[in-house]
Design a protein around this motif. Structure first.
Motif, PDB file in Angstrom:
ATOM      1  N   MET A   1       0.838  -1.202   0.000  1.00 48.64           N
ATOM      2  CA  MET A   1       0.000   0.000   0.000  1.00 48.64           C
ATOM      3  C   MET A   1       0.868   1.245   0.000  1.00 48.64           C
ATOM      4  O   MET A   1       1.893   1.305   0.664  1.00 48.64           O
ATOM      5  N   LEU A   2       0.401   2.239  -0.730  1.00 47.13           N
ATOM      6  CA  LEU A   2       1.160   3.479  -0.802  1.00 47.13           C
ATOM      7  C   LEU A   2       0.659   4.442   0.271  1.00 47.13           C
ATOM      8  O   LEU A   2      -0.512   4.431   0.627  1.00 47.13           O
ATOM      9  N   PRO A   3       1.549   5.291   0.752  1.00 44.67           N
ATOM     10  CA  PRO A   3       1.094   6.269   1.733  1.00 44.67           C
ATOM     11  C   PRO A   3       0.063   7.194   1.111  1.00 44.67           C
ATOM     12  O   PRO A   3       0.141   7.498  -0.082  1.00 44.67           O
ATOM     13  N   LYS A   4      -0.877   7.658   1.929  1.00 51.45           N
ATOM     14  CA  LYS A   4      -1.794   8.683   1.407  1.00 51.45           C
ATOM     15  C   LYS A   4      -1.020   9.993   1.318  1.00 51.45           C
ATOM     16  O   LYS A   4      -0.026  10.187   2.027  1.00 51.45           O
ATOM     17  N   LEU A   5      -1.450  10.868   0.446  1.00 47.80           N
ATOM     18  CA  LEU A   5      -0.780  12.168   0.370  1.00 47.80           C
ATOM     19  C   LEU A   5      -1.153  12.978   1.599  1.00 47.80           C
ATOM     20  O   LEU A   5      -2.291  12.975   2.051  1.00 47.80           O
ATOM     21  N   LEU A   6      -0.170  13.644   2.126  1.00 44.99           N
ATOM     22  CA  LEU A   6      -0.378  14.268   3.422  1.00 44.99           C
ATOM     23  C   LEU A   6      -0.410  15.778   3.307  1.00 44.99           C
ATOM     24  O   LEU A   6       0.121  16.345   2.377  1.00 44.99           O
ATOM     25  N   THR A   7      -1.018  16.399   4.253  1.00 47.57           N
ATOM     26  CA  THR A   7      -0.940  17.859   4.349  1.00 47.57           C
ATOM     27  C   THR A   7      -0.429  18.194   5.727  1.00 47.57           C
ATOM     28  O   THR A   7      -0.575  17.423   6.661  1.00 47.57           O
ATOM     29  N   LYS A   8       0.216  19.318   5.827  1.00 52.74           N
ATOM     30  CA  LYS A   8       0.636  19.842   7.113  1.00 52.74           C
ATOM     31  C   LYS A   8       1.448  18.850   7.948  1.00 52.74           C
ATOM     32  O   LYS A   8       0.960  18.204   8.860  1.00 52.74           O
ATOM     33  N   ILE A   9       2.678  18.711   7.568  1.00 54.98           N
ATOM     34  CA  ILE A   9       3.625  17.854   8.266  1.00 54.98           C
ATOM     35  C   ILE A   9       4.688  18.750   8.876  1.00 54.98           C
ATOM     36  O   ILE A   9       5.181  19.636   8.157  1.00 54.98           O
ATOM     37  N   PRO A  10       5.092  18.582  10.102  1.00 56.92           N
ATOM     38  CA  PRO A  10       4.565  17.675  11.107  1.00 56.92           C
ATOM     39  C   PRO A  10       3.166  18.082  11.578  1.00 56.92           C
ATOM     40  O   PRO A  10       2.852  19.265  11.627  1.00 56.92           O
TER      41      PRO A  10
ATOM     42  N   ARG B   1       4.342   3.778  15.092  1.00 59.99           N
ATOM     43  CA  ARG B   1       4.399   2.344  14.784  1.00 59.99           C
ATOM     44  C   ARG B   1       4.893   2.164  13.362  1.00 59.99           C
ATOM     45  O   ARG B   1       4.899   3.144  12.591  1.00 59.99           O
ATOM     46  N   ALA B   2       5.289   0.937  13.052  1.00 56.18           N
ATOM     47  CA  ALA B   2       5.827   0.715  11.707  1.00 56.18           C
ATOM     48  C   ALA B   2       5.714  -0.753  11.337  1.00 56.18           C
ATOM     49  O   ALA B   2       5.778  -1.633  12.208  1.00 56.18           O
ATOM     50  N   THR B   3       5.540  -0.985  10.050  1.00 54.17           N
ATOM     51  CA  THR B   3       5.558  -2.352   9.550  1.00 54.17           C
ATOM     52  C   THR B   3       6.085  -2.365   8.119  1.00 54.17           C
ATOM     53  O   THR B   3       5.709  -1.500   7.315  1.00 54.17           O
ATOM     54  N   GLY B   4       6.972  -3.299   7.834  1.00 53.56           N
ATOM     55  CA  GLY B   4       7.577  -3.352   6.499  1.00 53.56           C
ATOM     56  C   GLY B   4       8.334  -2.073   6.207  1.00 53.56           C
ATOM     57  O   GLY B   4       9.232  -1.686   6.940  1.00 53.56           O
TER      58      GLY B   4
ATOM     59  N   ASP C   1       3.052   8.082  12.005  1.00 55.36           N
ATOM     60  CA  ASP C   1       3.497   9.034  13.023  1.00 55.36           C
ATOM     61  C   ASP C   1       2.415   9.232  14.082  1.00 55.36           C
ATOM     62  O   ASP C   1       1.348   8.613  14.035  1.00 55.36           O
ATOM     63  N   ALA C   2       2.718  10.101  15.036  1.00 56.62           N
ATOM     64  CA  ALA C   2       1.829  10.316  16.177  1.00 56.62           C
ATOM     65  C   ALA C   2       0.499  10.931  15.756  1.00 56.62           C
ATOM     66  O   ALA C   2      -0.470  10.912  16.513  1.00 56.62           O
ATOM     67  N   ASP C   3       0.444  11.507  14.534  1.00 61.11           N
ATOM     68  CA  ASP C   3      -0.808  12.054  14.016  1.00 61.11           C
ATOM     69  C   ASP C   3      -1.488  11.082  13.064  1.00 61.11           C
ATOM     70  O   ASP C   3      -2.411  11.443  12.342  1.00 61.11           O
ATOM     71  N   ASP C   4      -0.963   9.857  13.035  1.00 58.42           N
ATOM     72  CA  ASP C   4      -1.494   8.780  12.201  1.00 58.42           C
ATOM     73  C   ASP C   4      -1.279   9.007  10.704  1.00 58.42           C
ATOM     74  O   ASP C   4      -1.988   8.442   9.871  1.00 58.42           O
ATOM     75  N   ASN C   5      -0.301   9.810  10.352  1.00 57.29           N
ATOM     76  CA  ASN C   5       0.105   9.917   8.949  1.00 57.29           C
ATOM     77  C   ASN C   5       0.986   8.730   8.593  1.00 57.29           C
ATOM     78  O   ASN C   5       1.795   8.305   9.415  1.00 57.29           O
ATOM     79  N   ARG C   6       0.813   8.241   7.383  1.00 53.80           N
ATOM     80  CA  ARG C   6       1.616   7.097   6.954  1.00 53.80           C
ATOM     81  C   ARG C   6       2.730   7.543   6.020  1.00 53.80           C
ATOM     82  O   ARG C   6       2.518   8.375   5.147  1.00 53.80           O
ATOM     83  N   TYR C   7       3.911   6.980   6.206  1.00 58.60           N
ATOM     84  CA  TYR C   7       5.078   7.322   5.390  1.00 58.60           C
ATOM     85  C   TYR C   7       5.680   6.075   4.774  1.00 58.60           C
ATOM     86  O   TYR C   7       5.568   4.978   5.317  1.00 58.60           O
ATOM     87  N   LEU C   8       6.377   6.296   3.669  1.00 55.81           N
ATOM     88  CA  LEU C   8       7.219   5.263   3.092  1.00 55.81           C
ATOM     89  C   LEU C   8       8.647   5.560   3.530  1.00 55.81           C
ATOM     90  O   LEU C   8       9.151   6.670   3.334  1.00 55.81           O
ATOM     91  N   ASP C   9       9.302   4.575   4.125  1.00 53.41           N
ATOM     92  CA  ASP C   9      10.612   4.795   4.742  1.00 53.41           C
ATOM     93  C   ASP C   9      11.749   4.425   3.789  1.00 53.41           C
ATOM     94  O   ASP C   9      11.981   3.243   3.531  1.00 53.41           O
ATOM     95  N   LEU C  10      12.468   5.420   3.311  1.00 55.36           N
ATOM     96  CA  LEU C  10      13.623   5.155   2.441  1.00 55.36           C
ATOM     97  C   LEU C  10      14.931   5.141   3.227  1.00 55.36           C
ATOM     98  O   LEU C  10      16.006   5.121   2.643  1.00 55.36           O
ATOM     99  N   THR C  11      14.836   5.162   4.549  1.00 61.06           N
ATOM    100  CA  THR C  11      16.045   5.198   5.382  1.00 61.06           C
ATOM    101  C   THR C  11      16.299   3.869   6.098  1.00 61.06           C
ATOM    102  O   THR C  11      17.415   3.613   6.547  1.00 61.06           O
ATOM    103  N   ALA C  12      15.252   3.041   6.215  1.00 62.70           N
ATOM    104  CA  ALA C  12      15.296   1.867   7.102  1.00 62.70           C
ATOM    105  C   ALA C  12      15.808   2.294   8.489  1.00 62.70           C
ATOM    106  O   ALA C  12      16.442   1.513   9.186  1.00 62.70           O
TER     107      ALA C  12
END
Ligand code: PLP
Length: 395
Positions: free
Chosen positions: A1-10, A42-45, A50-61
């Motif tokens: 699944m791809l992250p949803k596009l986010l607004t206002k980060i952080p 939290r994180a998986t794969g 994040d704490a605001d429930d935004n989902r990210y794709l992690d390119l840093t591991a």
């Protein structure tokens, strides 16, 4: 699944937490600005929330640690099971069997046989163990390291780390046993009191720098000629990151000592120095009080996590996967590096990381490049999303 596009980060919760953290944590640690950081929840794969429930794709591991994916189910199960049995043992006094199992596994993976392990909790400590081992073996204190080197920040490792940013405030407290030579070039005749060469097979924090093909084989010959211990710092490059189990395999060079950490235990803080027995056995047998040890050495939770993580690397053939996905990225972006240890040269890596964060992508600058060191389990689809966004932002 791809992250949803986010607004206002952080988001608001991350910002509140950052403000509070500022009050309690030393101000030099967590970088806080209008655009940074987000607090991980939290994180998986390859996904992080994040704490605001935004989902990210992690390119840093997460600094190259989550090689088997965040929250790898096998690692989680191993940790759960071990936590219910024994969290901590007496590392160098009354150990737990898992220390034996992992030491045996690490020997098999690195030197195959006739090698010994010193466990550590962080990469830095693994480097300290290697520096001490070389000094014990040769009786000569001098160490050759290289420009751009990053080996950690404790005083021994810091003496070998080259960047002024880290060294300058402590320069007067650093020993003068390390000299730095140009990375990629074979040093000249070593002074008589030199005993070791410490090198990253591919430099990480200097900006993902792959040396010329003759460098590591040349260093091997140099060390053999002058009786020096060759230490490979594979803390970043090890455990499938570069498309091989260890980066040294790209050049078919065997060091005397190898430092490992980061991805080895699926996120648990664990590291080690593994060395050829003839070098390692220069340490005297323990007489009841080890000369070099630490409270948490060979911690059972860490060993259980590492055994599970290594099992996953084998089961999922992550070295091969890293090589394939790395080639895929190379076909789309002008990156340098090997496997999934890649860097994209850009004008302003820090700015690009901020922009990527706004698009739900976690990335970090490494020197003058945008680092691309995702979990080795990242999917093609996730990579396509990352590549498309990077291309768009770099246009
Ligand atoms: C090549 C290398 N050596 C050593 C270290 C230090 O490891 P740690 O931060 O676990 O002490 C790092 C960390 O980034 C590294 O990349």
């Amino acid at each position: 699944m791809l992250p949803k596009l986010l607004t206002k980060i952080p988001g608001p919760r991350s910002r509140t937490l950052a403000r509070k953290l500022r009050r309690y944590e030393s101000r030099n640690i967590t970088f806080i600005s209008k655009h940074w950081p987000v607090f991980w929840e939290r994180a998986t794969g390859a996904n992080v929330w994040d704490a605001d429930d935004n989902r990210y794709l992690d390119l840093t591991a997460a600094f190259g640690v989550a090689s088997v994916g965040h929250g790898n189910p096998q690692v989680v199960a191993a940790l759960r099971q071990q936590a219910g049995r024994l969290i901590h043992a007496m590392g160098d006094v009354h150990p737990n069997e898992l220390k034996l199992k992992l030491a045996r596994e690490l020997v098999a993976l690195t030197f195959r046989r006739n090698a010994r392990v010193i466990f550590a909790n962080t990469g830095t400590e693994a480097v300290e163990a290697a520096l001490k081992t070389a000094a014990i073996h040769t009786g000569r204190p001098g160490v050759i390291a290289f420009t751009g080197a990053y080996h950690g920040l404790a005083y021994g490792a810091l003496a070998a780390t080259e960047r002024n940013h880290f060294r300058q405030p402590f320069e007067k407290q650093l020993g003068n046993f390390v000299t730095h030579h140009r990375y990629g070039e074979i040093p000249g005749q070593p002074p008589k009191n030199y005993g070791a060469v410490l090198v990253e097979p591919i430099q990480g924090r200097a900006g993902i720098v792959v040396p010329p093909d003759n460098f590591l084989p040349g260093l091997r010959r140099y060390c053999d000629r002058h009786g020096l211990v060759l230490i490979f710092d594979e803390i970043y490059t090890g455990f499938c990151r570069t498309g091989r189990w260890f980066a040294s395999e790209h050049w078919k060079v065997t060091p005397d000592l190898i430092c490992i950490g980061k991805g080895m235990a699926g996120g648990f803080p664990l590291a080690a120095c593994v060395g050829r027995a003839p070098v390692m056995d220069s340490w005297p047998a323990s007489d009841g009080e080890a000369i070099h040890t630490s409270t948490f050495l060979g911690n059972p939770l860490g060993c259980a996590a590492a055994l599970a993580a290594i099992g996953e690397m084998k089961r999922q053939k992550l070295a091969k996967r890293a090589a394939q996905l790395g080639a895929y990225i190379q076909a789309h972006l002008p990156v340098r590096g090997k496997g999934l240890m890649l860097g994209l040269p850009v004008a302003n890596p820090a700015r690009l990381c901020e922009q990527l964060l706004q698009r739900g992508i976690l990335a970090l600058p490494e020197g003058d490049v945008l680092g691309l060191t995702p979990p080795l389990t990242i999917t093609r689809r996730q990579l396509d999303f990352a590549i498309a966004n990077i291309i768009e932002l770099c246009r």
